[in-house]
Design an enzyme around this catalytic site. Structure first.
Site, PDB file in Angstrom:
ATOM      1  CB  SER C  65      -0.929   0.026   1.212  1.00 59.60           C
ATOM      2  OG  SER C  65      -1.940  -0.935   1.066  1.00 59.60           O
ATOM      3  CE  LYS C  68      -3.747   0.883  -1.196  1.00 57.61           C
ATOM      4  NZ  LYS C  68      -4.405   0.369   0.022  1.00 57.61           N
ATOM      5  CE1 TYR C 192      -4.454  -0.979  -4.905  1.00 58.24           C
ATOM      6  CE2 TYR C 192      -5.197  -3.247  -4.795  1.00 58.24           C
ATOM      7  CZ  TYR C 192      -4.852  -2.078  -4.168  1.00 58.24           C
ATOM      8  OH  TYR C 192      -4.895  -1.984  -2.808  1.00 58.24           O
ATOM      9  CE1 TYR C 243      -4.448  -0.243   4.691  1.00 56.86           C
ATOM     10  CE2 TYR C 243      -2.758  -0.659   6.330  1.00 56.86           C
ATOM     11  CZ  TYR C 243      -3.174  -0.672   5.025  1.00 56.86           C
ATOM     12  OH  TYR C 243      -2.332  -1.115   4.058  1.00 56.86           O
ATOM     13  CB  VAL C 261      -0.266  -5.908   4.179  1.00 57.82           C
ATOM     14  CG1 VAL C 261      -1.532  -5.282   4.683  1.00 57.82           C
ATOM     15  CG2 VAL C 261      -0.279  -6.130   2.694  1.00 57.82           C
TER      16      VAL C 261
END
Lengths: 311, 311, 311, 311
Positions: C65, C68, C192, C243, C261
């Site tokens: 992530s 991102k 992705y 998160y 992660v």
């Protein structure tokens, strides 16, 4: 047979023709959107084998979610009560809620009549089959129940759903993430969309529903399911058959029933009648506007209700 | 009367005595927690006026949420279908969900049998009254239905709930924030907690439910409500009467019913019987463990089910 | 450079080696589950160009992530603030909640750092490209930022995600149902999953994050983005980067950051430092257990915090 | 002091006077609804002790939720980090969501700046006190921080909230049902409503916020809280200070801040400035329309942002 049943049906057909609030067809399935809300049909088959019908009762339409009743019956025949490990038996509230609960309840859909639950049922019915065979098997079952070999899948409708059914693809993948879909999502949804695209007339549907009014017996063909299973499917139709208007349908009409976005409704009065109505215009809850109204009139005229002391 | 009804009841009472899984009493209401799960009672009053009973059928217990059926009947008598502007008629899913939906649906509870809905009903019944009068009116109605002037409110239970009912106070204030409670929350909940604390025996409850099996007629006393309203209350009991296990109760037992956390269940088979069972141990869904099981046995033994062709 | 920065890093590396609570690797991505929680690396690049590092700081890992942040920077370069019509800028609460809100907010994900938001960003970056080109473009951008041409995608990880990412497929199809995904779900998720599978070391990541500590300037290479955009990406990392533990990370550490992660975290102290840590064991919130702890130690030792008067 | 700070403030005051989109006052609190949206005030106190202000900077208004910052500071002084067993530190999403999460998270509110969290904080501050003493203690603390003994509670506003705050009563009772409110709901809310009704001017508020820009030191009075606690309160203001627009406030303005429905906002730039703005018209998110805009202008003109390399 209620002596004047045909007269009652005729009166209802006439009253529906005069209704101005006719709802609007489902827009999200290409092929349904174009249907005229002028259409209305009704067919009643009684426990003693009589038939009354009127309007467009013999015009085939897309049965959509009504197919979930037949698919559930078939899946219970395959794996029995093991099905209930993968699908619940409780009403789901609104659509928004059903997704929330799918998440909160670890991929176990609330009941077999919401889309998520019906997709699990389709997954069960696919076991050990190729998709074509699975659809063929369901179609043969429906033809047997309706005693009519001419029933077919409307391939154009099935293709239309497959192309635009993103929300169903999402639901199926969610449940697959929880391990509650065992086959490829593509194959399962292929079956599901074909099942929904079965085309039947009111007469054919009412005929196909006879086993549910007769404790599982099919006139002229013998036992389809046990009396207990017939009662249970009726119970599920009553509590979960009309999306988030199931409570209201029970309240106003008092018959187990299952609606579809094609505008059809199958309703069952145990020991009395199997009934199908159709009109493509839907109300705000996604159930046939005139179909619901017609059933309410029929219930009033005949006294048919499972909540009544005597009919 | 089913000739062997007393024998069936006797058999069920004996079977229940032997059950080892008996559930646990509700802990959050002081006065209920201390009840022994050894208790079990059952009473059946049939449409033709016969009575069968067994076990602790004449021992009074706290009817709790079963009172919602009588309070709803009274509120409908006061304001008729206007009630449905303030309460819905749809099953609510789980408790978590019912709060979410209360928020999403602007303070309109999903149905009159969840706590929020019953509090609105209590608010309706309070109109134009002092709380003491409102409770008195409901108590007189229940005594009339049961044909028994000895029925009273258990004040200790009522006080216990008033002291610990924070969640109900929260619900009432939410709804008041949306304008759906018209009286002081304290007064409304005072009535609500007293209503829940009415103490009745199985026999008294089964007597009080007779009008629901007889299309609104009370034997020996005349019409209580219209046939249509009787059907509709039955429909609400079927779809919403057992919290988030309503679907399962319909599936397994197939009778309109209403349970309470005191361990009682009132069940109705239109045209056949009014039934009450009681055992304080609750299952995971908050419904009487033995009560549910006993009704399932009774349904099997008698064939009573609203989803069946013939009983 | 803080004179004793290398000493601070050395001390932290030693302290982390002694920690016994090391979390557990992400299990749901094949290829990550096998990583040893013994691993720990840390790299710090300061505003004046100094570098300090220790442990496994040069061992590549799956950035997941953290990608991102780079994908968002690229998408903003393509369509600017139009992006905010399709993605929100608010923290999302827990994962359960983010799905509920996706539904309630009509397919607009809460922010670009939850999966749903990052999938929309991938859809934007795909525009006018073939998937292979889109991934190539992002990879070139990351290599440019890190000033390192050796950075590659770990194809085995990418394939592993593509095979098991049912939940992401579900999210993408939901958003497609709302019209918020414009390309084929399969292609968008292909991009992705590849973006998440970029492999970088702590040193490479800390180098790649320099533009965020320097108001959008890349040392030796000129302006990457405007100062305003740099501030805004930092703000999004602070409010949404971890998160449902974003608030806690801000509370304890006080630096904009983004975790993955794979066990990596990129953190930025504007005007001071770009920092990367890595250890595969995750805490209950899905963020690196030791990485979070190491950053807390670093913040204490250096006084780096955006919430402090002076560092 | 930024040499031209007064000029910047003057310019902003003039620009705000010309704005036509001015929002609407909160309607649900009697006493706020009548305020004119013509009002606008601004005060800036810098780290070096200079002050700039303009418009209605010395007119008292109801600080409402801004009081949560002072109450939190006081509660942390009383029980320290034990507070975090009863309140979370994560942003909450929208109001709807915060109720859902209160339920899902067993009565632990997401953070101390949503109403539920602030009610728990009020419960903590009430410990060992009579309500009057508890409010007195908070009022003395605020007077000390602002160095102004004239600050008072607006009793009419406090009474107005007490009369209509059904939703807050509901929240408090929910939490009491989970055991997370220890005193009588009536007393706790009495304190809470009085705390919200403290009336302060922009100048008084900016003065009271100085300890947050100075790592916990109060100029001329010494340490109020530790540097770590000051950083942490700033972090909470940044992630949770503006309801469901907290992310957007961080994104656009980049300062820790807390807004109130009275139209005030307190913003802090650590090491630089403590700022208060006020204008009663609220935007769709419930934050002051002109106040937010004025802070955005101030951030642009001064370069103050915690997400920037240098100011």
């Amino acid at each position: 047979m209620t002596p004047n049943l045909q007269a009652i049906v005729d009166e209802i057909v006439a009253a529906m023709a005069a209704e101005t609030e006719r709802g609007a067809p489902a827009r999200y399935i290409p092929g349904l959107a174009a249907l005229s809300t002028d259409r209305f049909g009704m067919a009643v088959v009684t426990a003693d084998g009589a038939t009354a019908m009127g309007g467009d009762a013999e015009m085939p339409f897309s049965i959509q979610s009504i197919s979930k009743v037949f698919a559930l019956t078939m899946a219970l025949g395959k794996i029995g009560d093991q099905l209930w490990r993968r699908v619940g038996r409780e009403p789901s509230g609104n659509a928004f809620n059903s997704i929330v609960q799918l998440e909160a309840e670890h991929g176990i859909p609330r009941n077999p009549f919401i889309n998520a639950g019906a997709i699990v049922v389709a997954d069960v019915n696919l076991s050990g089959h190729m998709p074509r065979e699975s659809i063929g098997e369901l179609l043969r079952f429906v033809r047997f129940l309706a005693d009519d070999e001419t029933i077919v899948v409307d391939e154009a409708i099935a293709r239309g759903e497959a192309e635009t059914g993103y929300r169903n693809i999402a639901l199926a993948n969610y449940m697959r993430a929880f391990g509650n879909i065992h086959h490829s999502v593509e194959l399962v949804l292929g079956c599901y969309f074909h099942q929904c695209a079965i085309a039947m007339s009111c007469l054919q549907l009412a005929m196909a529903g006879r086993f549910l009014m007769l404790d599982g017996m099919q006139p002229g063909a013998g036992r389809v399911i046990s009396p207990r299973r017939a009662r249970r499917i009726n119970a599920l139709m009553l509590t979960c058959g009309h999306y988030d208007a199931s409570g209201d349908f029970a309240f106003r009409i008092g018959m187990p029933g299952k609606s579809g976005v094609g505008g059809g409704i199958l309703a069952v009065v145990p020991g009395k009648a199997s009934i199908a109505v159709w009109s493509p215009g839907l109300n705000a809850s996604g159930n046939s506007q005139l179909g619901t109204l017609a059933l309410e009139r029929l219930a009033e005229a005949t006294g048919w209700s499972i909540f009544r002391a005597r009919a």
